[in-house]
Design a protein around this motif. Structure first.
Motif, PDB file in Angstrom:
ATOM      1  N   HIS A   8      65.991  25.515  14.415  1.00 20.06           N
ATOM      2  CA  HIS A   8      66.961  25.054  13.414  1.00 20.06           C
ATOM      3  C   HIS A   8      67.959  26.194  13.306  1.00 20.06           C
ATOM      4  O   HIS A   8      67.642  27.265  12.779  1.00 20.06           O
ATOM      5  CB  HIS A   8      66.261  24.790  12.087  1.00 20.06           C
ATOM      6  N   TYR A  10      71.927  27.906  12.626  1.00 22.74           N
ATOM      7  CA  TYR A  10      73.033  27.862  11.685  1.00 22.74           C
ATOM      8  C   TYR A  10      74.274  28.491  12.316  1.00 22.74           C
ATOM      9  O   TYR A  10      74.637  29.614  11.980  1.00 22.74           O
ATOM     10  CB  TYR A  10      72.656  28.590  10.396  1.00 22.74           C
ATOM     11  N   GLU A  12      78.060  29.452  13.048  1.00 27.13           N
ATOM     12  CA  GLU A  12      79.255  29.615  12.200  1.00 27.13           C
ATOM     13  C   GLU A  12      80.470  29.573  13.106  1.00 27.13           C
ATOM     14  O   GLU A  12      80.730  30.529  13.838  1.00 27.13           O
ATOM     15  CB  GLU A  12      79.186  30.928  11.438  1.00 27.13           C
ATOM     16  N   ASN A  41      71.549  20.444  20.220  1.00 22.86           N
ATOM     17  CA  ASN A  41      72.728  20.429  19.351  1.00 22.86           C
ATOM     18  C   ASN A  41      73.333  19.044  19.178  1.00 22.86           C
ATOM     19  O   ASN A  41      74.534  18.896  19.029  1.00 22.86           O
ATOM     20  CB  ASN A  41      73.769  21.422  19.880  1.00 22.86           C
ATOM     21  N   TRP A  51      69.983  19.013   5.813  1.00 25.46           N
ATOM     22  CA  TRP A  51      69.758  19.635   7.114  1.00 25.46           C
ATOM     23  C   TRP A  51      71.038  20.301   7.569  1.00 25.46           C
ATOM     24  O   TRP A  51      71.767  19.783   8.407  1.00 25.46           O
ATOM     25  CB  TRP A  51      69.300  18.607   8.144  1.00 25.46           C
ATOM     26  N   PRO A  52      71.331  21.460   7.033  1.00 28.60           N
ATOM     27  CA  PRO A  52      72.517  22.176   7.510  1.00 28.60           C
ATOM     28  C   PRO A  52      72.231  22.770   8.881  1.00 28.60           C
ATOM     29  O   PRO A  52      71.111  23.178   9.169  1.00 28.60           O
ATOM     30  CB  PRO A  52      72.705  23.264   6.460  1.00 28.60           C
ATOM     31  N   GLY A  53      73.201  22.791   9.723  1.00 27.53           N
ATOM     32  CA  GLY A  53      73.031  23.429  11.016  1.00 27.53           C
ATOM     33  C   GLY A  53      72.720  22.463  12.131  1.00 27.53           C
ATOM     34  O   GLY A  53      72.950  21.260  12.032  1.00 27.53           O
ATOM     35  N   GLY A  88      68.887  31.520  12.384  1.00 26.29           N
ATOM     36  CA  GLY A  88      68.095  30.317  12.587  1.00 26.29           C
ATOM     37  C   GLY A  88      66.611  30.595  12.550  1.00 26.29           C
ATOM     38  O   GLY A  88      66.167  31.731  12.367  1.00 26.29           O
TER      39      GLY A  88
END
Length: 119
Positions: A8, A10, A12, A41, A51-53, A88
């Motif tokens: 998982h 994250y 940016e 992805n 569920w961010p990311g 992550g």
């Protein structure tokens, strides 16, 4: 039994050169262990919670191969290209057998708890 590496992540913004290099090179670290991408992805459809990311799922023939891949010198050399640039979480988990029946698990849990089965 199949095992999975689930990340998982994250990200940016746009991936930088190190992340792109990581993506280009990761498959060669997985090949000796029978690893392959199952999800990479792809957009997620959140139906409960948040569920961010992004999510990445890798499949391996067994938990032994998944562990060996992660601990391998080839992957450990490559991993910082991702970890320096993207936060992550990564877990290794063994799957269930093809004949897995969750009712058997529920029955064992009921027996351990002393609970009566649902009619």
């Amino acid at each position: 039994m199949t095992a999975y590496a689930i990340a998982h992540l994250y990200p940016e913004g746009r991936p930088d050169a190190e992340v792109i290099d990581y993506i280009e090179r990761i498959q060669s670290t997985m090949d000796p262990y029978g690893g392959r991408f199952l999800v990479h992805n792809a957009p997620v459809e959140v139906v409960e919670g948040a569920w961010p990311g992004a999510v990445v799922v890798l499949g391996f023939p067994s938990i032994g191969e998944a562990r060996a891949w992660y601990a391998s010198p080839a992957y450990q050399e490559l991993a910082p290209l991702r970890t320096r640039n993207m936060a992550g979480d990564l877990v290794l988990v063994e799957g269930v057998a093809a004949d897995y029946d969750p009712r058997a698990t529920a029955a064992a849990l009921r027996a351990a708890a002393g609970a009566a089965p649902v009619a």
